[in-house]
Design an enzyme around this catalytic site. Structure first.
Site, PDB file in Angstrom:
ATOM      1  NE  ARG A  41      43.603  40.563  45.981  1.00  0.00           N
ATOM      2  CZ  ARG A  41      43.650  39.591  46.902  1.00  0.00           C
ATOM      3  NH1 ARG A  41      42.755  38.515  47.078  1.00  0.00           N
ATOM      4  NH2 ARG A  41      44.610  39.937  47.675  1.00  0.00           N
ATOM      5  N   GLY A  42      46.249  38.600  44.400  1.00  0.00           N
ATOM      6  CA  GLY A  42      46.898  37.712  45.131  1.00  0.00           C
ATOM      7  C   GLY A  42      47.773  36.736  44.360  1.00  0.00           C
ATOM      8  CB  ALA A  43      51.419  36.335  44.998  1.00  0.00           C
TER       9      ALA A  43
ATOM     10  NE  ARG B 187      48.849  43.375  40.324  1.00  0.00           N
ATOM     11  CZ  ARG B 187      48.133  43.361  41.489  1.00  0.00           C
ATOM     12  NH1 ARG B 187      47.339  42.480  41.740  1.00  0.00           N
ATOM     13  NH2 ARG B 187      48.583  44.378  42.426  1.00  0.00           N
TER      14      ARG B 187
ATOM     15  CD  GLN C 125      43.502  44.938  47.916  1.00  0.00           C
ATOM     16  OE1 GLN C 125      43.364  45.772  48.778  1.00  0.00           O
ATOM     17  NE2 GLN C 125      44.458  44.671  46.766  1.00  0.00           N
TER      18      GLN C 125
ATOM     19  CG  ASP D  80      52.341  40.265  46.314  1.00  0.00           C
ATOM     20  OD1 ASP D  80      51.956  40.679  47.620  1.00  0.00           O
ATOM     21  OD2 ASP D  80      51.309  40.222  45.466  1.00  0.00           O
TER      22      ASP D  80
ATOM     23  CG  ASN E   4      51.978  41.312  51.689  1.00  0.00           C
ATOM     24  OD1 ASN E   4      51.442  40.501  51.093  1.00  0.00           O
ATOM     25  ND2 ASN E   4      51.313  41.517  52.919  1.00  0.00           N
ATOM     26  CE  LYS E   5      48.005  45.063  47.840  1.00  0.00           C
ATOM     27  NZ  LYS E   5      48.241  45.805  46.509  1.00  0.00           N
TER      28      LYS E   5
HETATM   29  O1  MRU Z   1      47.159  43.779  45.010  1.00  0.00           O
HETATM   30  P1  MRU Z   1      46.795  42.201  45.309  1.00  0.00           P
HETATM   31  O2  MRU Z   1      45.532  42.468  45.991  1.00  0.00           O
HETATM   32  O3  MRU Z   1      47.194  41.098  44.292  1.00  0.00           O
HETATM   33  O4  MRU Z   1      47.950  42.084  46.693  1.00  0.00           O
HETATM   34  C1  MRU Z   1      47.873  40.955  47.032  1.00  0.00           C
HETATM   35  C2  MRU Z   1      48.667  40.769  48.572  1.00  0.00           C
HETATM   36  O5  MRU Z   1      49.577  41.676  48.644  1.00  0.00           O
HETATM   37  C3  MRU Z   1      48.760  39.665  49.276  1.00  0.00           C
HETATM   38  O6  MRU Z   1      48.853  39.886  50.666  1.00  0.00           O
HETATM   39  C4  MRU Z   1      49.677  38.584  48.681  1.00  0.00           C
HETATM   40  O7  MRU Z   1      49.362  38.408  47.295  1.00  0.00           O
HETATM   41  C5  MRU Z   1      49.683  37.483  49.340  1.00  0.00           C
HETATM   42  S1  MRU Z   1      48.272  36.717  48.797  1.00  0.00           S
HETATM   43  C6  MRU Z   1      48.423  34.744  49.146  1.00  0.00           C
END
Ligand code: MRU
Length: 380
Positions: A75-77, A117, A224, A265, A275-276
């Protein structure tokens, strides 16, 4: 490969076990995602099990890679984008037939990966870039095709690590010595090709000799921050404490937070940033207290085709993630829950967006547009 830690105890800050990849592109002792030699297996550290278990899984089909993205093994963009790129590689490796059947297989792989996603634009960005290469080599022999797609995907991965390092160096200059930094979710090596974006800024400040401390929000519902950000920073020896999401205003009010750095994201053309979930709330609290908040993200997260935050698709995940944290019910059975995974922070609440091309500050369409044609500011 799997390393287990004793149950009941705080996990794990053991280090030093071998990385299952002989030459990880991440350049670190662990990687969110790598392509194994031979181009037929994608390796992922199963982030759902951290910090209790450090276990790698391998995937040989694009459908499996898509499911690993959907279920948040990775996970993470930026890491999602790299995983999708490698998903196309294993599809290319598996497609042994003529050019027409190869093209059909690549379109199928693209579709299944693209649907995994919706919010992180890096996923579509990586698929478009690697998909173009995949189609350009359709007339080659099967082994040659797969090698060329793999080469392009590894290059994309290497560039992401370089971008993170450049972001880190640029962003670190904005971090005062002695600062306590708030970060949300995980925008570290685990969320990228390696090194991290928000955590890249923190790492670079620490490596430059600044005395920084981190408050990491636990980040409901999937934790996370508590599980991943704390794990990464503790492994690096960077002082970190976890707070619940609801403690942010308390610590801001007490002037215990000097700067906020988060990842992204998707960043719209006007600087609105998805973002999250919880990031927008933190931005409101930071603005109310005059605390600067920075977004750190590679240019691949900027979606110039998206005019503003209103057009960013927000993923709704299963309500079970809210009602059953770690599998245990905490909500009465008949009660429903909501679970948007992201929110949008308006550009006006941000002090700057740190990219490898430079920092957009103030955050608006003109300053982001000026970066669109800028070269990468720093190389690793
Ligand atoms: O749902 P996730 O864990 O994929 O969400 C991730 C985030 O929101 C991160 O903060 C974002 O992707 C930046 S990662 C460099």
């Amino acid at each position: 490969m799997s390393v287990r830690y004793p149950s009941g105890g705080v996990p794990t800050l053991k280090t030093g076990h071998a990385h299952p990849h002989p030459e990880p592109v991440s350049g670190a002792r662990y990687s969110a995602v790598e392509l194994m030699p031979g181009n037929q297996r994608v390796l992922m550290l199963d982030q759902r099990r951290l910090p209790l278990v450090e276990a790698y899984e391998t995937y040989t089909r694009a459908e499996e890679v898509a499911e690993a993205i959907r279920s948040m093994v990775v996970r993470g963009a930026p890491a999602i984008g790299i995983a999708a790129a490698y998903g196309l590689v294993v599809a290319a490796s598996a497609a042994k037939g003529d050019g027409a059947s190869y093209v059909e297989a690549m379109h199928r792989a693209d579709a299944v990966l693209r649907a995994a996603r919706p919010t992180a634009v890096n996923l579509a960005w990586a698929l478009e870039r690697i998909g173009k290469e995949a189609l350009a080599v359709a007339a080659e022999l099967p082994l040659e095709r797969a090698d060329r797609v793999a080469e392009a995907a590894r290059k994309l991965h290497r560039e992401d690590v370089a971008a993170c390092r450049a972001i880190g160096a640029l962003g670190a200059a904005r971090i005062p010595d002695g600062a306590t930094i708030l970060t949300h979710c995980n925008a570290g090596a685990l969320a990228t090709g390696g090194y991290g974006t928000a955590l890249g800024v923190i790492r670079a400040a620490h490596e430059a000799g600044k005395k920084v401390r981190v408050l990491a929000t636990e980040t409901r519902p999937l934790f996370q921050g508590a599980r991943l950000t704390a794990w990464e920073l503790a492994r690096d020896g960077i002082p970190v404490e976890v707070i619940t999401d609801s403690m942010v205003a308390h610590f801001m009010g007490r002037r215990e937070i000097h700067v906020v750095v988060v990842g992204a994201d998707r960043i719209a053309r006007n600087g609105d940033t998805a973002n999250k979930i919880g990031t927008y709330g933190i931005a409101c609290i930071a603005a109310a207290h005059g605390v600067p908040m920075y977004v750190a993200a590679p240019w691949s997260t900027v979606d110039l085709a998206c005019p503003s935050g209103e057009q960013i698709p927000i993923e709704e995940r299963s309500e079970r993630e809210v009602t059953h944290p770690e599998g245990t019910a905490i909500v009465p059975e008949a009660v429903r829950a909501r679970n948007p995974a992201f929110d949008v922070t308006p550009a006006r609440l941000l002090a700057g967006i740190v990219t490898e091309r430079g920092i957009a500050s103030p955050v608006d369409e003109a300053h982001l547009a000026a970066l669109a044609s800028a070269p990468i500011a720093l190389q690793s």
